[in-house]
Write an enzyme that holds these catalytic residues in place. Structure first.
Site, short mmCIF file in Angstrom:
data_model
loop_
_atom_site.label_atom_id
_atom_site.label_comp_id
_atom_site.label_asym_id
_atom_site.label_seq_id
_atom_site.Cartn_x
_atom_site.Cartn_y
_atom_site.Cartn_z
CB SER A 198 81.00 18.88 16.55
OG SER A 198 80.84 17.53 16.17
N GLY A 199 83.30 18.36 14.11
CA GLY A 199 83.48 18.13 12.68
C GLY A 199 84.58 18.93 12.05
CB THR A 203 89.17 13.56 16.89
OG1 THR A 203 88.14 14.02 17.78
CG2 THR A 203 89.61 12.17 17.32
CG ASN A 270 82.86 14.74 13.60
OD1 ASN A 270 83.18 13.96 12.70
ND2 ASN A 270 83.67 15.04 14.58
CB SER A 273 81.38 14.40 17.41
OG SER A 273 81.42 15.50 18.28
CB SER A 274 85.92 14.30 21.01
OG SER A 274 86.88 13.61 20.25
N GLY A 509 84.87 23.44 21.15
CA GLY A 509 84.85 24.83 20.72
C GLY A 509 83.62 25.57 21.24
CD GLU A 511 78.97 22.87 21.84
OE1 GLU A 511 79.57 21.83 21.48
OE2 GLU A 511 78.03 22.85 22.66
#
Length: 995
Positions: A198-199, A203, A270, A273-274, A509, A511
């Protein structure tokens, strides 16, 4: 590894895991190093403290050492530093060309390029993209056109301008490559897999890839008349401003704001974040014209609806509606500002205010609502449909405001009742359901046992759980419906028109948090499966390169992680399979029992802590806490079982909620519910024989993942790994330790390991000859030339290798034929001798364009190169010291003569100065005496003159006084005589007149 060799040393503590170092000395089982900076000097003003690293035990095996070379703990060889000219020529654009490709080499190259503003780097077929956290001029129309033109020229085999600088790595290049491969004769579909934490910029990268692909797939006459598609610098939100019918390209791009509004949220890492994975498939016809798109989503994070941490937010659509709604919408959706007690609406509502309802840095929620509504209208949604969707969103917000009071039932049990009936009425009105059935769904649980329906009143805490579960169910169904409606708008009309497709996968990704739950297991399972496919792809590319270079590769083994996938999903002992079995037990199943069954299955022996396949592990302390570990490709991850694994996996729609949605509800809520039911029903052959069964989340996810992997395997995959340089989201700041973690979690290092399993060191023929010709200083020019000009580098390299092996088998002899020893050989003889240059010739393979070496031969060649370099450096240093001493003597001699001349001049000037002082003293004395005498003379003369003046003045005054007395006297005599005469004359005249 000899003294003077530069290496990377691993440090477990600190922010920089790999530090550039230099070997000071080497013994039989260890090496001594010191830290240096990138310029080659010590990293501190003080003398660096030496440290040692031990030889790994596996390297002591002779067979291993011969092929793989000596390996030291936490030490990797460093690549030679590139010059400014090499950097300008793009020598570091592709890291696969580096002689040493490992974790510190990749980390250093990515870091150096990042600080130069080059955020994209190739690692073979993989594009590494580092989030710059700032706007860079990398996506202008001119740059897009440059990549489009170069891709078109290459696809037509027209050749490129040899004088033109090649375009560097870019997300446009990988998108263009996928499009050109799709348009090749085979017309094979393509897929672009974008991953990262995330970040990291997944996206935005997805948007850029889609923009490029849709631009190439749009005819010039329908792309705004510019032949280059929309203005890529303004973003997809400003593509269309008129009421005209949008093109396919614009509709596809306009679907992004809707999906982001309903599926993206602010996290601590983020702002956008998706919280779901998505695969966007773009369909093209035979001519390469875009016909439409299709979106498939994976694992929406529904748990965020009921809870989000401080500093985070719920999904964007809630805040957009609360902050961007008009006064009329406030009244329609029952947003009563006067009841908030002075709080902003976003902070007042329970579902949006838990994290403090922070604002976003890039754009406001008011602007976000405008973009979302504009995209909805561009999708063909009428105002009535938009209003119903926003009403459901508002209803979910009001549902989260429902509070419960405690009361005692007739049986003396504590049960829940609604604290504020108006809140429930508002929620039911906006959701389009019956208020009484909504109240029942919140306070009652219905169980069916042997056909009998049992109603159980819920306690207040259970009622709150039921409220959050209902909100998650409604929002999850709404999200699936939104995706379905988007697909209806952007989907191609006829499957027969689609010749091939290009898919873009934006997936979460790897985690690993302090506490990992069901979501992390599914996410890491996905990455494990994708990593297996990635490894197969990389290994296939390696095989193709070996075959292309005529290199033998039969001995290379493929590192497979199938055992990890089996540990998670296999039947009947897979982690997720046993989780499904536990869910089937109903109320008897629990997270604790599931964790206990896992430990009994994988750790059956007493005191056993690691499973036979080493993928599952749990210490006694972890087993007591319900924690188990899975060793993934990126590392060990500990999962906490008692974090509602069973509840999250069931994700069941309660019977009360089913009744609520199926009866006396609006048409839209029924449609949304049907989409949810269709997604969760088991459509397998075994389920078709009887009533449709509801699939668990893991079953749905495994089915989606299997379908995704099968689809990817039928396409040509392309990979983009997005990296986040720091957690503060600041530009020009890189935390190297975090970047190393992401390189591991993203599978980049695993792919490199796969790529370098056989021959990890690769060099072109000319580079090999130039680098290692110096190993044979005694070989004459006639036998082996020193220069590769006007020579075939492949033949020279082969000849060099043969002579190296021939000379390496001979004992070292530094004495000339006449018995003399040259100065260079004297230095070589005095140095520590490297290992003999003896290794199997098959460990060095000569390809058509490259030389492939295993680590052992390369280390020996490098050690001898360092040995000869040290001897040459020592010889050069001795000559330089002689020249320095000679120059120092000449300088000192000239300085001594200069000082003597200067001293003699000083003595002469001092004597001349004394003579001048004596002469000046005599002159001064004469002048002083003259002044004394002159003063006496002037004083006497002045007195004499004064005395004479006084005397002469006195005599003159006497004469003047005597003259004046005489003149007065004579005047008196004459005056007296005149008066007498006058008186007489008058008297006479008077007499005469009288007379």
């Amino acid at each position: 590894m000899e003294a003077g060799t530069r290496v990377w040393s691993y440090e477990s503590n600190g922010e920089d895991p790999w530090i550039l170092s230099e070997i000071i000395s080497r013994s039989s089982n260890s090496i001594t190093l010191k830290h240096i900076n990138s310029e080659g000097s010590s990293d501190t003003t003080e003398s660096p403290k030496p440290f040692t690293r031990q030889l790994l035990t596996s390297s002591s095996n002779a067979e291993y050492s011969a092929s793989e070379g000596a390996k030291y703990e936490g030490v990797e060889l460093a690549n030679a530093q590139l010059s400014s000219a090499d950097i300008a020529d793009g020598m570091d654009n592709d890291m696969i060309s580096l002689p040493h490709l490992h974790e510190p080499a990749i980390l250093h190259a990515v870091s150096e390029r990042y600080f130069r503003g080059e955020i994209y780097t190739w690692t073979g077929p993989v594009l590494i993209a580092v989030n710059p956290f700032q706007r860079l001029p990398l996506y202008t129309r001119e740059i897009l056109e440059n990549y489009r033109q170069e891709g078109f020229i290459r696809s037509q085999n027209l050749g490129v301008d040899s004088n033109a600088k090649p375009l560097g790595p870019h997300v446009y290049s990988i998108a263009d490559r996928s499009y050109r491969q799709m348009m090749a004769d085979e017309r094979k579909s393509q897929s672009i897999l974008i991953s990262g934490e995330s970040g990291a910029g997944k996206t935005e990268t997805t948007k850029i890839v889609m923009l490029y692909l849709t631009t190439l797939g749009t005819p010039e006459d329908s792309a705004g008349g510019g032949g280059g598609g929309p203005n890529v610098e303004v973003g997809v939100e400003e593509i269309h401003d008129s009421n005209e019918k949008l093109s396919i390209m614009e509709r596809v791009l306009q679907s992004n704001p809707i999906l982001e509004a309903f599926g993206n949220a602010k996290t601590l890492r983020n702002d956008n974040s998706s919280r779901f994975g998505k695969f966007i498939e773009l369909g093209f016809n035979r001519a390469g014209i875009l016909q439409g798109a299709r979106v498939q989503t994976y694992l929406l994070e529904k748990v965020r609806i009921g809870f989000h941490a401080s500093g985070e937010r719920n999904y964007h659509i809630f805040y957009q509606l609360l902050r961007g709604a008009t006064e009329e919408q406030h009244h329609k959706y029952c947003f009563h500002d006067g009841l908030t007690g002075g709080l902003e609406l976003a902070n007042y509502f329970h579902l949006t205010g838990q994290g403090g309802a922070p604002t976003l840095r890039e754009f406001t929620d008011e602007e976000g609502l405008k973009y979302t509504l504009k995209s909805m209208r561009s999708m063909g949604w009428d105002e009535g449909k938009i209003d119903m969707v926003l009403s459901i969103v508002a209803g979910i917000l009001h549902l989260g405001q429902v509070k419960f009071e405690s009361k005692m039932s007739d049986g003396g049990q504590e049960i829940a009742q609604i604290a504020d009936d108006k809140t429930v009425a508002d929620a039911a009105k906006l959701l389009g359901v019956d208020v009484d059935k909504l109240t029942t769904a919140l306070t009652v649980r219905i169980m069916v046992t042997r056909g009998d329906e049992i109603r159980i009143d819920l306690a207040p805490d259970k009622a709150q759980d039921a409220r959050d579960a209902l909100a998650k169910t409604v929002y999850g169904a709404l999200f699936l419906w939104v995706v379905k409606e988007v697909n209806t708008c952007i989907m191609w009309e006829n499957d027969k028109d689609i010749r091939s497709s290009a898919g873009v996968l934006d997936i979460f990704g790897f985690e690993s948090f302090a506490v990992n739950s069901f979501e992390q297991l599914c996410i890491n399972f996905t990455n494990e499966a994708l990593q297996q496919q990635f490894n197969k792809f990389i290994f296939k590319l390696e095989q193709e390169e070996y075959e292309r270079e005529n290199i033998s590769w039969a001995f290379i083994s493929f590192p497979d992680n199938q055992d990890c996938l089996d540990t998670i999903q296999s039947r009947p002992k897979g982690i997720l399979t046993m989780l499904d079995d536990e869910c089937k037990l109903g109320q008897r199943g629990s997270d604790r029992n599931w964790a206990k069954r896992l430990n009994e299955t994988y750790l059956p022996e007493k005191n056993q802590e690691v499973s036979e396949n080493t993928r599952y592990s749990a210490t006694k302390m972890q087993q007591a806490k319900g924690i188990f570990c899975v060793r993934h490709f990126a590392g060990n991850v500990a999962y906490t079982a008692e974090t509602s694994f069973l509840e999250k996996n069931r994700d069941e729609i309660p019977l009360t909620a089913q009744t609520l949605f199926e009866e006396d509800s609006s048409d839209l809520i029924k449609e949304i519910y049907n989409v949810q039911v269709a997604a969760s029903e088991d459509t397998s052959a075994s389920a078709k024989s009887g009533a449709a069964k509801s699939k668990t989340v893991s079953q749905q996810f495994k089915a989606q993942l299997t379908s995704l992997i099968e689809m990817i395997e039928t396409t040509d995959p392309h990979y983009i790994r997005c990296l986040k340089p720091n957690d503060a989201a600041k530009p020009k700041l890189m935390t190297r330790k975090r970047l190393t973690e992401q390189l591991r979690y993203g599978g980049v290092l695993e792919a490199v390991r796969v790529a370098r399993m056989g021959y990890p060191v690769r060099m072109d023929h000319s580079g090999f000859f130039k680098r290692y010709r110096m190993l044979l200083p005694s070989i004459s020019e006639d036998r082996l030339p020193w220069s590769a000009e006007d020579q075939d580098p492949q033949q020279l390299s082969e000849k060099l290798l043969d002579i190296v092996l021939e000379e390496g088998a001979k004992p070292s002899n530094y004495v000339n034929e006449d018995g003399s020893i040259s100065r260079a050989n004297q230095i070589r003889k005095a140095q520590r001798q490297p290992d003999d240059m003896v290794f199997p010739k098959e460990d060095v393979q000569l390809g058509k364009t490259k030389i492939f070496m295993r680590k052992g031969p390369h280390d020996k060649l490098e050690s001898h190169r360092v040995f000869h370099q040290n001897a040459s450096v020592t010889l050069i240093q001795s000559w330089m010291r002689m020249m320095q001493q000679n120059r120092r003597y000449l300088i000192m001699e000239d300085a001594a003569l200069t000082i003597e001349r200067w001293y003699r001049g000083c003595l002469g000037r001092a004597r001349w100065w004394r003579l001048r002082e004596a002469q000046a003293g005599q002159l001064l004395t004469n002048n002083f005496r003259m002044q004394i005498n002159r003063r006496k003379y002037n004083k006497a003369r002045s007195g004499t003159v004064l005395l004479q003046a006084l005397y002469r003045g006195r005599n003159a005054r006497k004469i003047i006084a005597a003259t004046k007395i005489q003149s007065y006297y004579r005047m008196h005599v004459h005056s007296k005589a005149f008066r007498k005469l006058k008186s007489a004359i008058i008297s006479l005249q008077c007499r005469v007149r009288r007379g």
